[in-house]
Design an enzyme around this catalytic site. Sequence first.
Site, short mmCIF file in Angstrom:
data_model
loop_
_atom_site.label_atom_id
_atom_site.label_comp_id
_atom_site.label_asym_id
_atom_site.label_seq_id
_atom_site.Cartn_x
_atom_site.Cartn_y
_atom_site.Cartn_z
N CYS A 2 0.81 -1.39 0.17
CA CYS A 2 0.02 -0.03 0.07
C CYS A 2 0.82 1.25 -0.08
CB CYS A 2 -0.93 0.01 1.48
SG CYS A 2 -1.66 -1.44 1.51
N LEU A 55 -3.39 -1.91 -1.94
CA LEU A 55 -3.28 -2.93 -3.08
C LEU A 55 -3.62 -3.95 -2.11
CD1 LEU A 55 -2.64 -3.88 -5.86
CD2 LEU A 55 -0.03 -4.00 -4.84
N ASN A 80 1.79 -0.03 5.60
CA ASN A 80 2.12 -0.39 4.41
C ASN A 80 2.87 -1.64 4.34
OD1 ASN A 80 2.97 -0.47 1.72
ND2 ASN A 80 4.79 1.07 2.15
N GLY A 81 2.82 -2.93 3.82
CA GLY A 81 3.61 -3.84 3.89
C GLY A 81 2.95 -5.09 3.89
N GLU A 82 3.80 -6.12 4.58
CA GLU A 82 3.07 -7.34 4.93
C GLU A 82 3.84 -7.99 6.09
OE1 GLU A 82 0.86 -9.04 3.30
OE2 GLU A 82 0.94 -7.88 1.30
N ILE A 296 13.33 -10.44 -18.43
CA ILE A 296 13.37 -9.96 -19.64
C ILE A 296 14.74 -10.14 -20.20
CG2 ILE A 296 11.59 -8.21 -19.09
CD1 ILE A 296 13.90 -6.20 -18.52
#
Length: 612
Positions: A2, A55, A80-82, A296
């Site tokens: 977030c 998010l 914000n975070g986990e 990539i």
Amino acid sequence: MCGIAGVWDLEGRRSAGQMQAIAKEMARRLSHRGPDDQGIWTSTDGRCVLVHRRLSIIDTSAAGHQPMGDATGQHQLTFNGELYNFQELRSELEARGSHFQGRTDTEVFLKGLLTEGPWFLTRVDAMFALGLFDEKKGELLLARDAFGEKPLYYTNQNGLFAFASELSVLMALPNFDAAITIDALATYLTLQFIPAPKTIWHSCRKLEAGCFLRVNSNGSGPSVRYTDFIVGGPQDAPCSLDEQADKLEDVLLRSLRRRLISDVPLGAFLSGGVDSSTVVALATKRLGRPLQTFTIGYEKTPDTEHHIAEEVAGYLGAEQHTKLLTPDLVSLGCSLAARMDEPNVDSSCVPTYLVSQWARESVTVALTGDGADELFGGYGRYYDCLAASRGREADIEARRWHVGRDYYSGRMLVWHDTELPALFEEVPEATADLILSLRRRVDLDSRPLIQRLREMDARYYLPVVLAKVDRMSMLNGLECRTPFLSVDVARFAAGLPEPHIHDGQSGKRVLKHLAARFLPRTLLERPKMGFGVPVAADWTRRHVLQKVQELLSDPECRLAAWLGRERLSRFLFERASTCNLYQLWGVMVLEIWLRHHPHRVAGPVAGTGPNQ
């Protein structure tokens, strides 16, 4: 994952409407970090407003809405975070009488902090930045994770204390002070990033990793460190390399299990190197978790890793996604520089952005291998420095040669302090003090050299890497998680004996020994590459040089305000053509950043070291 922010009117001079207007603008500037939900909480007196952009990753229901308050309404958390070990901590808190309304990690963090205070932070395995407001006490607590995976900036100006996940969000404050010193510019060019607690703007700070900060109506107190990566391994190996690999496998699997918890699709970045390959190998072979992997590559250049990544993915049975690119690196680099909240010299911001964009088409969370080089001694520069120091004991004793100066030279500094006068006439005082303090920290430490360098890089280089990953992934609404930066893995790595770190020529011995259980040695012994720009291609440097010449000769050049047009002209004529790609890239990013962010010239500010 977030974005968070908050603003507190310490002097009570603004109306509730004015405070909410500031908060709404902060929320707008954070929209890319949290596209799923928005929350704004205002205190009873209207003086404090907390912001959250979400998010949704774990418990995507309304139960995860933030800011989140406790039952009394006295406390509000924006997070914000986990919190990866939230299930274990929740069970402990429930056993002590806590009751939970939802199944989010945010609620566990809130109740843990209210139960144990800031020292609850010492028990979490998490990446996070948070703000907890106690309305009754009139106190705000800010905190940041152990290694600084999640950013947290703050400022106190014009009677307002504000904090945010991104520095540019603080521009929402009325009459924002955008003063930039010449020291800040020189430090950025030298170290790739401005070390905490300083930022590019003299009025703003970033909270150091592993620290918390208390704020009251009088402003903020000193930051308090609650954890640190301190290396203290024995010189002799107490067990075999195979036994050590068993221990590493155990702690990495525990970390990985926690980071695989998600209510949304999850994949992994795969560069083909040891770090990301080990993460994917453990997930697929030991945990039986199939992963989508993303890589990539660049067309028409040898400086690309996609073939190796595809080989690793095929060997492990991962669902590989490869995208070959022929991007205009200069145009994309300039575009990203304009969007950066704080300038970052690291040119691999471009491929990190591209692989994040590519992965986000299929997943919301991606595992990475970040942190392994610092924790397990993987950088080649360690062994170059170690080789340079051999046989110099007498020179070191007589102070004729300094290992700190050898390491903090072209090995680590993008612009060596002997090169800075080409742009700055002389090395700005605060930058010179900072470089000296870093060198002295290496010189005055009696531990084995590899132990000193791992610790220094964890404090001063890893933040460059983590800032790049956070900003580039969040520009695409993608959450990145690294199993190597768990508290258990870090504690294990800190206690490694030197023989299990390196063989004198290369590092990550124990990690490679573990990876060899799942992958052929031929795949593990290839040169380190990672997601980088194709630096071996002549056209890369040539195009960057052309862009720098165009920018610095432009009448609209912003750097001229600090450096002077005459000095810039002399630099372009005498020095620019001999600069390496990274030096040119740093100048290009800085000039573009200045063109898209407010700034005013401030005088040099002297400092005494990295923590000033």
